[in-house]
Design a protein around this motif. Structure first.
Motif, mmCIF file in Angstrom:
data_model
loop_
_atom_site.group_PDB
_atom_site.id
_atom_site.type_symbol
_atom_site.label_atom_id
_atom_site.label_comp_id
_atom_site.label_asym_id
_atom_site.label_seq_id
_atom_site.Cartn_x
_atom_site.Cartn_y
_atom_site.Cartn_z
ATOM 1 N N TYR A 93 -0.119 2.014 -3.970
ATOM 2 C CA TYR A 93 -1.063 1.997 -3.118
ATOM 3 C C TYR A 93 -0.543 1.412 -1.601
ATOM 4 N N ARG A 94 -1.283 2.028 -0.657
ATOM 5 C CA ARG A 94 -1.013 1.989 0.759
ATOM 6 C C ARG A 94 -2.157 1.473 1.379
ATOM 7 N N LEU A 95 -1.904 0.573 2.331
ATOM 8 C CA LEU A 95 -3.286 0.595 3.625
ATOM 9 C C LEU A 95 -2.798 1.201 4.601
ATOM 10 N N LEU A 96 -3.763 2.160 4.806
ATOM 11 C CA LEU A 96 -3.354 3.049 6.277
ATOM 12 C C LEU A 96 -3.930 2.366 7.421
ATOM 13 N N ASP A 97 -5.159 1.816 7.442
ATOM 14 C CA ASP A 97 -5.751 1.369 8.682
ATOM 15 C C ASP A 97 -6.448 0.155 8.563
ATOM 16 N N ARG A 98 -7.103 -0.396 9.504
ATOM 17 C CA ARG A 98 -7.967 -1.655 9.198
ATOM 18 C C ARG A 98 -8.656 -1.974 10.505
ATOM 19 N N ASP A 99 -9.679 -2.799 10.262
ATOM 20 C CA ASP A 99 -10.402 -3.442 11.675
ATOM 21 C C ASP A 99 -10.832 -4.845 11.127
ATOM 22 N N ALA A 100 -11.690 -5.629 11.830
ATOM 23 C CA ALA A 100 -12.031 -6.703 11.354
ATOM 24 C C ALA A 100 -12.952 -6.638 10.065
ATOM 25 N N CYS A 118 -0.585 12.367 -10.768
ATOM 26 C CA CYS A 118 -1.634 12.898 -11.625
ATOM 27 C C CYS A 118 -2.862 13.110 -10.766
ATOM 28 N N ALA A 119 -3.098 11.998 -9.965
ATOM 29 C CA ALA A 119 -4.465 12.134 -9.098
ATOM 30 C C ALA A 119 -4.105 11.134 -8.005
ATOM 31 N N THR A 120 -4.980 11.303 -7.015
ATOM 32 C CA THR A 120 -5.104 10.363 -5.798
ATOM 33 C C THR A 120 -6.480 10.039 -5.378
ATOM 34 N N GLN A 121 -6.445 8.962 -4.515
ATOM 35 C CA GLN A 121 -7.674 8.400 -4.065
ATOM 36 C C GLN A 121 -7.629 7.901 -2.874
ATOM 37 N N GLU A 122 -8.561 8.460 -1.846
ATOM 38 C CA GLU A 122 -8.395 7.899 -0.459
ATOM 39 C C GLU A 122 -9.777 7.172 -0.204
ATOM 40 N N ALA A 123 -9.966 6.087 0.309
ATOM 41 C CA ALA A 123 -11.180 5.273 0.334
ATOM 42 C C ALA A 123 -11.311 4.481 1.544
ATOM 43 N N LEU A 124 -12.398 4.224 1.935
ATOM 44 C CA LEU A 124 -12.746 3.430 2.911
ATOM 45 C C LEU A 124 -13.534 2.174 2.345
ATOM 46 N N ARG A 148 -0.793 -7.190 8.488
ATOM 47 C CA ARG A 148 0.536 -7.290 8.141
ATOM 48 C C ARG A 148 0.849 -6.144 7.174
ATOM 49 N N MET A 149 -0.263 -5.874 6.183
ATOM 50 C CA MET A 149 -0.157 -4.807 5.163
ATOM 51 C C MET A 149 -0.012 -3.447 5.661
ATOM 52 N N VAL A 150 -0.944 -3.004 6.906
ATOM 53 C CA VAL A 150 -0.809 -1.717 7.503
ATOM 54 C C VAL A 150 0.523 -1.684 8.069
ATOM 55 N N ALA A 151 1.042 -2.738 9.006
ATOM 56 C CA ALA A 151 2.197 -2.669 9.438
ATOM 57 C C ALA A 151 3.510 -2.485 8.454
ATOM 58 N N ASP A 152 3.484 -3.132 7.549
ATOM 59 C CA ASP A 152 4.618 -2.920 6.373
ATOM 60 C C ASP A 152 4.510 -1.372 5.625
ATOM 61 N N HIS A 153 3.195 -0.832 5.669
ATOM 62 C CA HIS A 153 3.084 0.368 5.031
ATOM 63 C C HIS A 153 3.353 1.611 6.043
ATOM 64 N N ALA A 154 3.154 1.385 7.542
ATOM 65 C CA ALA A 154 3.222 2.179 8.327
ATOM 66 C C ALA A 154 4.469 3.065 8.574
ATOM 67 N N GLY A 155 5.520 2.866 7.933
ATOM 68 C CA GLY A 155 6.705 3.601 7.800
ATOM 69 C C GLY A 155 6.731 4.723 6.684
#
Length: 172
Positions: A93-100, A118-124, A148-155
């Protein structure tokens, strides 16, 4: 609202977050002899619960304490390879973006036998108050963790499945 975390941690966050310990259950098998499409959603949801509980702290304990929690607003799954009864599998899992109030994540399901995707899921998802049924901002500590998670996953390299449209592709 809860001013203090009920679980999870402040990071740093594994990039991506690996969630293990899953096996295709017999009751998840359909008449084609592989995991039914509906149970992919169940499996992704169970793995997401681990991310929400163990990492961000906005899962079940937070919901019970704060009387609000994450609701999935939109989800797009791609099925890339079938999985069979008894087959182990895991998620990244990775967090791509976020707001409040919202988060945008991407999950990948891999076979535990050969590490095939086998499969992927993208969700909001969005934080929803159980009292009002309307969106609510996450507490500051949760917003900070998500940032922090978005920043850690940004690369991480961007998988081709992120942001894909659905439709019949035709050759010109």
């Amino acid at each position: 609202m809860t001013d203090k975390p009920t679980g999870g941690h402040d990071g740093p966050y594994e990039a991506p977050i690996k969630v293990t310990g899953f096996t295709v259950l017999p009751e998840w098998i359909d008449y084609n002899g592989h995991m039914n499409v509906g149970f992919y959603g169940v499996a992704f949801d169970r793995a997401l619960d681990v991310v929400m509980d163990d990492h961000l702290g906005i899962g079940a304990a937070f919901v019970a304490e704060a009387e609000q929690g994450p609701y999935v607003l939109q989800s797009h799954m791609q099925f890339l390879r079938e999985v069979k009864e008894g087959e182990p599998f895991y998620f990244l899992y990775r967090l791509l973006d976020r707001d409040a109030k919202r988060g945008h994540y991407f999950g990948e399901m891999f076979s535990g036998v050969d590490d095939a995707l086998c499969a992927t899921q993208e969700a909001l998802f969005m934080n929803v108050s159980h009292e009002t049924g309307r969106s609510a901002a996450y507490p500051d500590w949760a917003q900070e963790r998500m940032a922090r998670m978005v920043a850690d996953h940004a690369g991480l390299p961007k998988p081709q499945q992120i942001g894909q449209n659905i439709g019949i592709r035709r050759k010109a």
